[in-house]
Scaffold this motif. Structure first.
Motif, PDB file in Angstrom:
ATOM      1  N   ILE A 190       0.869  -1.065   0.025  1.00 36.39           N
ATOM      2  CA  ILE A 190       0.049   0.027   0.083  1.00 36.39           C
ATOM      3  C   ILE A 190       0.779   1.209   0.020  1.00 36.39           C
TER       4      ILE A 190
ATOM      5  N   THR B  42       2.603   1.641  -3.388  1.00 37.16           N
ATOM      6  CA  THR B  42       1.630   2.224  -4.263  1.00 37.16           C
ATOM      7  C   THR B  42       1.238   3.515  -4.183  1.00 37.16           C
ATOM      8  N   LEU B  43       1.050   4.036  -2.794  1.00 38.30           N
ATOM      9  CA  LEU B  43       0.801   5.270  -2.429  1.00 38.30           C
ATOM     10  C   LEU B  43       1.846   6.391  -2.907  1.00 38.30           C
TER      11      LEU B  43
ATOM     12  N   VAL C  92      -4.681  -0.379  -4.170  1.00 36.79           N
ATOM     13  CA  VAL C  92      -4.547   0.005  -2.672  1.00 36.79           C
ATOM     14  C   VAL C  92      -5.811  -0.451  -1.955  1.00 36.79           C
TER      15      VAL C  92
END
Ligand code: HEM
Length: 236
Positions: free
Chosen positions: A50, A53-54, A76
């Protein structure tokens, strides 16, 4: 059970190290402890994905690449949903067996989770990027994209992805509290000596308050223009 570590599959996935991340079978305090360790370890891995990816999402917001932003937010948000669903596994553990496991944790607390600590720092950066590149760059506001100039625009779609992320994160916190109620009880003190009730405060925290507030602001303004109490739509 851990394999030889010699096949390409094992080498690529590093199964040797991965499967050595849990205690040896004879070290577990009971039959539930392996599940407890594995669920927490998997949650850390989802948090790693997560957070990674953020960071990508933040770059794509800066490029106003909405397709990428939406696709990656989907990733996410699916991972977050998996985090929520996995908590259910721990509900198969009896309160007594958890008390035995709890004796193994030292002073450990979820508050020390590296993934969780990182993820709570991300939203401010995402919000600043969104405001700069999707709102200010086009002279827009949250009110305009949701209400007075609503066109289901790119800015609106990205805002809804941010909101969904926020919602799922709160959902994780809510289900985690339910899990605590189920395993150590409502008024239990944590290993840090604090009441678990303090977690309730965290569960009310919103990453993107403006995206939540616009909803009630619209209800208020539509109500003041069209009447808070309406005529019945029924006959007579
Ligand atoms: C039976 C299972 C669990 C119990 C009884 C439990 C209990 C607790 C308690 C009592 C706290 C309060 C923190 C403190 O003051 O020490 C806490 C915090 C936390 N736990 Fe758990 N937990 C469980 C499972 C999990 C799992 C599977 C995760 C996965 C990531 C997790 C992540 C966290 C996080 C991130 C916090 C800090 C939350 C915040 O500050 O808002 N916990 N947990």
């Amino acid at each position: 059970m851990n394999g030889t570590g010699k096949f390409d599959y094992e080498i690529y996935l590093n199964t040797d190290k991965l499967l050595a991340c849990q205690k040896n079978f004879d070290e577990f305090c009971n039959r539930d402890e392996m599940q407890f360790q594995i669920v927490h370890q998997i949650e850390e891995l989802w948090l790693k994905l997560i957070n990674y990816t953020l960071l990508d999402i933040d770059d794509f917001i800066a490029d106003c690449n909405t397709h990428r932003v939406v696709t990656l937010f989907r990733r996410v948000n699916i991972a977050l949903q998996l985090m929520v669903d996995q908590l259910l596994l721990l509900e198969t553990m009896s309160p007594k067996e958890y008390q035995q496991i709890r004796l193994q944790l030292g002073n450990g607390s979820g508050q020390e989770s590296p993934g969780f600590r990182t993820v709570t720092k991300m939203p401010q950066y995402l919000w600043d990027s969104f405001v700069k590149h999707y709102l200010q760059a086009d002279n827009l506001t949250v009110e305009k994209i949701y209400n007075s100039e609503y066109t289901h625009s790119d800015a609106y779609v990205v805002a809804e992805s941010l909101l969904e992320f926020d919602e799922l994160f709160q959902k994780f916190r809510y289900h985690h509290i339910q899990l605590i109620y189920r395993s150590i009880g409502m008024d239990a003190k944590s290993l840090k000596g604090r009441s678990v009730e303090l977690l309730r405060k965290g569960a009310k925290t919103r990453f993107f308050p403006e995206l939540w507030d616009i909803r009630y602001q619209m209800t208020d303004s539509w109500g003041s223009e069209n009447g808070v109490v309406r005529e019945s739509i029924g006959q007579g």
